[in-house]
Design a protein around this motif. Structure first.
Motif, PDB file in Angstrom:
ATOM      1  N   LEU A   3       0.846  -1.191   0.000  1.00 12.79           N
ATOM      2  CA  LEU A   3       0.000   0.000   0.000  1.00 12.79           C
ATOM      3  C   LEU A   3       0.883   1.242   0.000  1.00 12.79           C
ATOM      4  N   SER A   4       0.472   2.229  -0.773  1.00 16.92           N
ATOM      5  CA  SER A   4       1.176   3.503  -0.851  1.00 16.92           C
ATOM      6  C   SER A   4       0.157   4.631  -0.795  1.00 16.92           C
ATOM      7  N   ILE A   5       0.649   5.840  -0.558  1.00 22.16           N
ATOM      8  CA  ILE A   5      -0.234   6.998  -0.664  1.00 22.16           C
ATOM      9  C   ILE A   5       0.117   7.804  -1.907  1.00 22.16           C
ATOM     10  N   GLY A   6      -0.895   8.391  -2.500  1.00 27.74           N
ATOM     11  CA  GLY A   6      -0.720   9.361  -3.566  1.00 27.74           C
ATOM     12  C   GLY A   6      -1.172  10.716  -3.054  1.00 27.74           C
ATOM     13  N   VAL A   7      -0.261  11.683  -3.039  1.00 28.34           N
ATOM     14  CA  VAL A   7      -0.605  13.034  -2.594  1.00 28.34           C
ATOM     15  C   VAL A   7      -0.937  13.860  -3.829  1.00 28.34           C
ATOM     16  N   THR A   8      -2.214  14.156  -3.997  1.00 25.57           N
ATOM     17  CA  THR A   8      -2.667  14.914  -5.165  1.00 25.57           C
ATOM     18  C   THR A   8      -3.197  16.290  -4.789  1.00 25.57           C
ATOM     19  N   ASP A   9      -3.569  16.469  -3.525  1.00 27.39           N
ATOM     20  CA  ASP A   9      -4.214  17.705  -3.079  1.00 27.39           C
ATOM     21  C   ASP A   9      -3.397  18.298  -1.929  1.00 27.39           C
ATOM     22  N   PHE A  10      -2.900  19.522  -2.121  1.00 32.79           N
ATOM     23  CA  PHE A  10      -2.052  20.174  -1.128  1.00 32.79           C
ATOM     24  C   PHE A  10      -2.777  21.320  -0.411  1.00 32.79           C
ATOM     25  N   SER A  11      -4.095  21.317  -0.470  1.00 37.54           N
ATOM     26  CA  SER A  11      -4.856  22.478   0.017  1.00 37.54           C
ATOM     27  C   SER A  11      -5.204  22.363   1.503  1.00 37.54           C
ATOM     28  N   TRP A  12      -4.205  22.065   2.353  1.00 44.02           N
ATOM     29  CA  TRP A  12      -4.440  22.102   3.781  1.00 44.02           C
ATOM     30  C   TRP A  12      -4.731  23.551   4.190  1.00 44.02           C
ATOM     31  N   PRO A  13      -5.720  23.782   5.034  1.00 42.36           N
ATOM     32  CA  PRO A  13      -6.117  25.162   5.329  1.00 42.36           C
ATOM     33  C   PRO A  13      -5.149  25.912   6.228  1.00 42.36           C
ATOM     34  N   GLU A  14      -4.320  25.206   6.989  1.00 42.69           N
ATOM     35  CA  GLU A  14      -3.415  25.885   7.916  1.00 42.69           C
ATOM     36  C   GLU A  14      -1.990  25.901   7.356  1.00 42.69           C
ATOM     37  N   ASN A  15      -1.080  25.091   7.919  1.00 44.50           N
ATOM     38  CA  ASN A  15       0.319  25.117   7.518  1.00 44.50           C
ATOM     39  C   ASN A  15       0.594  23.975   6.546  1.00 44.50           C
ATOM     40  N   LEU A  16       0.674  24.307   5.276  1.00 39.90           N
ATOM     41  CA  LEU A  16       0.868  23.297   4.237  1.00 39.90           C
ATOM     42  C   LEU A  16       2.116  22.463   4.492  1.00 39.90           C
ATOM     43  N   VAL A  17       3.226  23.114   4.824  1.00 42.82           N
ATOM     44  CA  VAL A  17       4.500  22.399   4.988  1.00 42.82           C
ATOM     45  C   VAL A  17       4.416  21.405   6.140  1.00 42.82           C
ATOM     46  N   GLU A  18       3.920  21.856   7.279  1.00 48.14           N
ATOM     47  CA  GLU A  18       3.827  20.968   8.437  1.00 48.14           C
ATOM     48  C   GLU A  18       2.871  19.813   8.181  1.00 48.14           C
ATOM     49  N   GLU A  19       1.759  20.092   7.531  1.00 46.36           N
ATOM     50  CA  GLU A  19       0.778  19.037   7.249  1.00 46.36           C
ATOM     51  C   GLU A  19       1.349  18.007   6.282  1.00 46.36           C
ATOM     52  N   LEU A  20       2.028  18.480   5.242  1.00 46.02           N
ATOM     53  CA  LEU A  20       2.627  17.561   4.276  1.00 46.02           C
ATOM     54  C   LEU A  20       3.640  16.648   4.962  1.00 46.02           C
ATOM     55  N   VAL A  21       4.520  17.226   5.750  1.00 44.30           N
ATOM     56  CA  VAL A  21       5.535  16.420   6.433  1.00 44.30           C
ATOM     57  C   VAL A  21       4.884  15.427   7.385  1.00 44.30           C
ATOM     58  N   SER A  22       3.900  15.865   8.151  1.00 47.02           N
ATOM     59  CA  SER A  22       3.275  14.969   9.129  1.00 47.02           C
ATOM     60  C   SER A  22       2.592  13.802   8.449  1.00 47.02           C
ATOM     61  N   VAL A  23       1.975  14.054   7.292  1.00 48.64           N
ATOM     62  CA  VAL A  23       1.286  12.985   6.566  1.00 48.64           C
ATOM     63  C   VAL A  23       2.288  11.970   6.027  1.00 48.64           C
ATOM     64  N   VAL A  24       3.368  12.438   5.410  1.00 49.52           N
ATOM     65  CA  VAL A  24       4.332  11.507   4.804  1.00 49.52           C
ATOM     66  C   VAL A  24       5.121  10.766   5.870  1.00 49.52           C
ATOM     67  N   VAL A  25       5.475  11.437   6.962  1.00 50.25           N
ATOM     68  CA  VAL A  25       6.141  10.741   8.071  1.00 50.25           C
ATOM     69  C   VAL A  25       5.207   9.697   8.674  1.00 50.25           C
ATOM     70  N   ALA A  26       3.919  10.025   8.797  1.00 50.83           N
ATOM     71  CA  ALA A  26       2.953   9.044   9.303  1.00 50.83           C
ATOM     72  C   ALA A  26       2.857   7.844   8.360  1.00 50.83           C
ATOM     73  N   ALA A  27       2.924   8.096   7.048  1.00 55.57           N
ATOM     74  CA  ALA A  27       2.896   6.994   6.076  1.00 55.57           C
ATOM     75  C   ALA A  27       4.118   6.103   6.239  1.00 55.57           C
ATOM     76  N   GLU A  28       5.275   6.715   6.450  1.00 57.91           N
ATOM     77  CA  GLU A  28       6.495   5.934   6.680  1.00 57.91           C
ATOM     78  C   GLU A  28       6.374   5.124   7.974  1.00 57.91           C
ATOM     79  N   ASP A  29       5.897   5.757   9.036  1.00 59.91           N
ATOM     80  CA  ASP A  29       5.761   5.072  10.320  1.00 59.91           C
ATOM     81  C   ASP A  29       4.759   3.916  10.232  1.00 59.91           C
ATOM     82  N   ALA A  30       3.767   4.051   9.348  1.00 61.78           N
ATOM     83  CA  ALA A  30       2.753   3.005   9.176  1.00 61.78           C
ATOM     84  C   ALA A  30       3.242   1.856   8.308  1.00 61.78           C
ATOM     85  N   GLY A  31       4.462   1.972   7.768  1.00 60.03           N
ATOM     86  CA  GLY A  31       5.016   0.902   6.946  1.00 60.03           C
ATOM     87  C   GLY A  31       4.548   0.916   5.509  1.00 60.03           C
ATOM     88  N   LEU A  32       4.017   2.050   5.041  1.00 63.67           N
ATOM     89  CA  LEU A  32       3.567   2.114   3.656  1.00 63.67           C
ATOM     90  C   LEU A  32       4.773   2.149   2.717  1.00 63.67           C
TER      91      LEU A  32
END
Length: 283
Positions: A3-32
């Motif tokens: 399983l992998s993630i596809g990031v297609t939408d970057f429209s986080w309403p608050e801090n785009l950079v922090e949200e992007l990093v947290s999502v991808v780090v969470a994907a790594e931690d989940a073993g994706l």
């Protein structure tokens, strides 16, 4: 089933950079397996709008390489007309070197004429885009093999295509698209992976496309089992880990090895956690 993630939408309403990093780090931690990003200059997700936030793909992947340690990184997929071949190949090579061998190379002919017109990008006829894609793939494989001899194609001429430093490993090549006469035959000839779409017809279309790929492999003397079969699908709002795992079991029955999952709107860490639980259930 990976399983992998596809990031297609970057429209986080608050801090785009922090949200992007947290999502991808969470994907790594989940073993994706892989974090894929869409390679567009304008937002192309049909659930979003053209003026929504969109990041350039290889800058984004290089940034994510520095924030992660294990997860693979790639585009799903790069239109061949966005960058000259040597620049595209160098971008993938650089990503692989800086990430310690985690780059995946996704390439396609491109499809978004409106984006090309809006942003001043070339968009030749489809037949020519196929020719350009094949020449780019041929050139990448030669450069990564250390062959810097002159390359003379129909569309590209390079006197000395040097690739230094070499990749840590040859980046696995995924060719996007499911055209039966040209695209899937090109997959059979060159690619390490294909990508099909999760069409709601009980797997009829996916099974058919994979059978076409198998025939091309047989014609070309290629082992069908050598090609990773990926499917692009969406995690629906409110879908549970168990429900998604059941869908993955269906995908496996169709002959799929790897699900690339996008979300409705920007990914959340909670959505990634659901995907991680589904990965555990699939395993």
């Amino acid at each position: 089933m990976r399983l992998s993630i596809g990031v297609t939408d970057f429209s986080w309403p608050e801090n785009l950079v922090e949200e992007l990093v947290s999502v991808v780090v969470a994907a790594e931690d989940a073993g994706l397996d892989t974090a894929w990003v869409a390679d567009h200059l304008l937002q192309a997700d049909p659930h979003s709008t053209e003026d929504s936030a969109m990041l350039e793909a290889y800058t984004t992947l290089g940034f994510l390489a520095a924030r992660t340690n294990r997860i693979n990184l790639g585009t799903m997929v790069s239109a061949v007309t966005f960058r000259p071949p040597a620049l595209l190949i160098k971008a993938v090579t650089t990503l692989d070197v800086l990430s310690g061998g985690r780059a995946r190379f996704g390439i396609g002919t491109g499809h978004h004429e409106g984006e090309a017109l809006a942003m001043g990008l070339p968009f030749p006829p489809l037949a020519e885009r196929f020719e350009r894609m094949e020449e780019t793939v041929q050139l990448a494989l030669r450069m990564w093999a250390g062959d810097s001899s002159a390359f003379a194609g129909e569309h590209y001429r390079l006197d000395r295509p040097i690739s230094e430093p070499r990749p840590v490993r040859r980046p696995p090549l995924l060719i996007g698209g499911t055209g039966e006469k040209k695209t899937l035959r090109m997959v059979a000839r060159y690619a390490d992976a294909c990508n099909v779409f999760d069409i709601p017809d009980g797997g009829k279309t996916v099974r058919h496309k994979l059978s076409v790929l198998a025939r091309h492999c047989e014609d070309l003397g290629r082992s069908y089992s050598d090609i990773e079969k990926t499917i692009s699908t969406r995690l629906s709002p409110g879908e549970s880990a168990a429900e998604f795992a059941a869908r993955c079991a269906e995908f496996a029955d169709w002959g799929i090895d790897h699900a690339v999952v996008i979300s409705a709107g920007p990914w959340s860490v909670a959505g990634i956690e659901t995907l991680g639980k589904a990965a555990s259930l699939v395993a």
